[in-house]
Design a protein around this motif. Structure first.
Motif, mmCIF file in Angstrom:
data_model
loop_
_atom_site.group_PDB
_atom_site.id
_atom_site.type_symbol
_atom_site.label_atom_id
_atom_site.label_comp_id
_atom_site.label_asym_id
_atom_site.label_seq_id
_atom_site.Cartn_x
_atom_site.Cartn_y
_atom_site.Cartn_z
ATOM 1 N N GLU A 13 99.778 -1.996 36.306
ATOM 2 C CA GLU A 13 101.183 -2.368 36.480
ATOM 3 C C GLU A 13 101.291 -3.610 37.379
ATOM 4 O OE1 GLU A 13 105.468 -0.441 37.883
ATOM 5 O OE2 GLU A 13 103.639 0.795 37.861
ATOM 6 N N GLY A 14 101.866 -4.669 36.845
ATOM 7 C CA GLY A 14 102.015 -5.914 37.582
ATOM 8 C C GLY A 14 100.835 -6.855 37.472
ATOM 9 N N PHE A 15 99.811 -6.512 36.694
ATOM 10 C CA PHE A 15 98.611 -7.340 36.576
ATOM 11 C C PHE A 15 98.942 -8.749 36.081
ATOM 12 C CE2 PHE A 15 94.106 -5.542 36.557
ATOM 13 C CZ PHE A 15 94.361 -4.692 37.622
ATOM 14 N N LEU A 16 99.689 -8.844 34.984
ATOM 15 C CA LEU A 16 99.943 -10.147 34.382
ATOM 16 C C LEU A 16 100.771 -11.042 35.291
ATOM 17 C CD1 LEU A 16 98.860 -8.667 31.825
ATOM 18 C CD2 LEU A 16 100.509 -9.993 30.497
ATOM 19 N N GLU A 17 101.825 -10.479 35.880
ATOM 20 C CA GLU A 17 102.686 -11.285 36.739
ATOM 21 C C GLU A 17 101.948 -11.723 37.997
ATOM 22 O OE1 GLU A 17 105.619 -12.645 36.329
ATOM 23 O OE2 GLU A 17 105.633 -11.892 34.278
ATOM 24 N N THR A 18 101.117 -10.845 38.566
ATOM 25 C CA THR A 18 100.377 -11.180 39.775
ATOM 26 C C THR A 18 99.327 -12.247 39.498
ATOM 27 O OG1 THR A 18 100.668 -8.895 40.527
ATOM 28 C CG2 THR A 18 99.059 -10.223 41.707
ATOM 29 N N ASN A 19 98.745 -12.207 38.312
ATOM 30 C CA ASN A 19 97.698 -13.168 37.966
ATOM 31 C C ASN A 19 98.243 -14.564 37.717
ATOM 32 O OD1 ASN A 19 94.975 -13.932 37.297
ATOM 33 N ND2 ASN A 19 95.561 -13.877 35.143
ATOM 34 N N PHE A 56 95.626 -5.232 41.240
ATOM 35 C CA PHE A 56 94.955 -6.500 40.958
ATOM 36 C C PHE A 56 94.222 -7.035 42.192
ATOM 37 C CE2 PHE A 56 95.168 -11.199 40.566
ATOM 38 C CZ PHE A 56 94.336 -11.332 39.464
ATOM 39 N N GLU A 57 94.798 -6.848 43.367
ATOM 40 C CA GLU A 57 94.160 -7.333 44.596
ATOM 41 C C GLU A 57 92.808 -6.674 44.816
ATOM 42 O OE1 GLU A 57 94.939 -7.487 49.449
ATOM 43 O OE2 GLU A 57 96.512 -6.795 48.091
ATOM 44 N N GLN A 58 92.746 -5.356 44.601
ATOM 45 C CA GLN A 58 91.476 -4.651 44.775
ATOM 46 C C GLN A 58 90.461 -5.081 43.714
ATOM 47 O OE1 GLN A 58 94.489 -2.980 45.301
ATOM 48 N NE2 GLN A 58 94.004 -3.172 47.479
ATOM 49 N N LEU A 59 90.929 -5.370 42.506
ATOM 50 C CA LEU A 59 90.028 -5.851 41.466
ATOM 51 C C LEU A 59 89.397 -7.180 41.889
ATOM 52 C CD1 LEU A 59 88.834 -5.585 38.598
ATOM 53 C CD2 LEU A 59 90.823 -6.841 37.756
#
Length: 389
Positions: free
Chosen positions: A264-270, A144-147
């Motif tokens: 993996e982890g996209f939703l929680e990180t967002n 997610f960070e790179q996105l």
């Protein structure tokens, strides 16, 4: 100011030392971390014992639209701890930038807002703003960070294209300087792919975060299905499924090439994991009135976010406050400023992949020149005004 900055940095570092125990049961502060908790409370001038209690609690929304706290699991406590550290560092960064702007004669945070004023006052000070983006990232493992980093890169590239190519082209054409059309790479399709409602990647991610039952896998399935359908209807194939990877990854065709993202982890990180109870606690700090005021505002936003996340899967009460939403809003504001500003662009190229002195890798530089479409800029300048060459 110096004491506040040092104390906040020390608090952020100390928060990273806090560990939890409890396995699958309710989380507790480990005995070895109690000293770290006490030091953070001292550094931020928080009431003794309050932070320890807040770190092992989780804010949830109730059916009546209110917010309450329950005991947190270890996983939730870790997420809350990390959110606290990131939030403090972000607030400190904003504070330092604001103080620098004030010392330079501007009015700090209001500089951008003043730039957007249709009729500025004659005595309003002028200012110069520097935007130094991180640059496009394509690692062996992108999340997610790179996105987010690549989204910023695409939005700034779109702003540059609009200012350097589109506006310049119209000016030259009106002056009769261009007889032939100059083709240049336009990344608008990629930019829209990431943030245009309703099918932009970040927009779909925010939508997924509104429903508690959604998972990273269900988000990925909907994302790829939606854009596969768009491709079948003649749309640009900018998102695809990586058939060579596992079922958690998708590929985006960025301006600089294909990038594979692991969801993996996209939703929680967002999701904004700074609970309303933590924001409320931080608003009581006496270390700095500015920091306390920031968290007074965040307390209301966090409460809204918690209530939105706790809504039923069939009827969400509102859009949660997310990292993606904050990023989209920030880039929209920045692009509004760029539209009303005189912009100069400095293109940097990486001379070699080993970061060594006096070493030039020709193919690497050529690749960057091509991806940045620098030759189109040179060609346009050849047809244009000499002082802009």
């Amino acid at each position: 100011d110096i004491d506040f900055i040092i104390a906040t940095i020390a608090a952020v570092l100390e928060i990273g030392n806090i560990q939890f125990e409890g396995g699958d049961d309710d989380a507790n502060i480990s005995k070895s971390s109690e000293g770290s908790v006490a030091r953070v409370e001292e550094l931020l001038e928080l009431p003794a014992g309050k932070l320890k209690a807040a770190l092992i609690e989780k804010a949830i929304g109730t059916a009546k639209g209110k917010t309450t706290t329950v005991s947190a699991k270890v996983e939730d406590a870790i997420l809350g701890r990390d959110a606290l550290a990131m939030s403090l560092y972000g607030k400190l960064f904003d504070y330092v930038v604001d103080r620098i702007n004030t010392s330079l004669g501007t009015v700090g945070k209001n500089s951008m807002e003043r730039a957007l004023t249709v009729s500025p006052q004659p005595n309003e000070p002028l200012y110069i703003a520097f935007v130094d983006p991180h640059g496009y990232e394509n690692n062996s493992d992108n999340g997610f960070e790179q996105l987010c980093i690549n989204y910023i890169d695409e939005k700034l590239e779109q702003a540059i294209i609009k200012k350097v190519f589109k506006s310049e082209f119209d000016t030259y054409k009106s002056e009769g300087l261009l007889n032939d059309k100059i083709d240049f790479a336009d990344n608008k399709a990629v930019s829209d792919l990431l943030d245009k409602k309703p099918q932009g990647v970040l927009c779909m991610l925010d939508e997924a975060c509104r429903y508690p039952r959604n998972t990273d896998k269900s988000f990925l399935q909907k994302l790829t299905t939606t854009h596969m359908r768009s491709r079948q209807n003649g749309g640009a194939p900018l998102i695809s499924k990586d058939k060579t990877a596992d079922d958690t990854k998708f590929v985006v065709t960025h301006t600089c090439g294909d990038t594979t993202y692991d969801t993996e982890g996209f939703l929680e990180t967002n999701k904004d994991r700074l609970g309303a109870h933590l924001a409320e606690l931080l608003s009581t700090t006496t270390q700095c009135n500015t920091l306390a005021n920031f968290y007074s505002e965040d307390r209301q936003d966090a409460t809204i976010s918690v209530q939105a996340r706790s809504s039923s899967a069939s009827s969400p009460s509102g859009a949660p406050l997310t990292v993606a939403k904050k990023l989209i809003d920030a880039m929209t504001s920045l692009n509004d400023v760029i539209d009303l500003s005189h912009v100069s662009v400095v293109r940097n190229t990486l001379p070699n992949s080993s970061k060594a002195a006096s070493k030039l890798e020709i193919k690497l530089v050529e690749k960057q020149v091509k991806e940045g479409d620098l030759l189109s800029s040179v060609k346009m300048r050849q047809h244009g005004f000499a002082f802009k060459a």
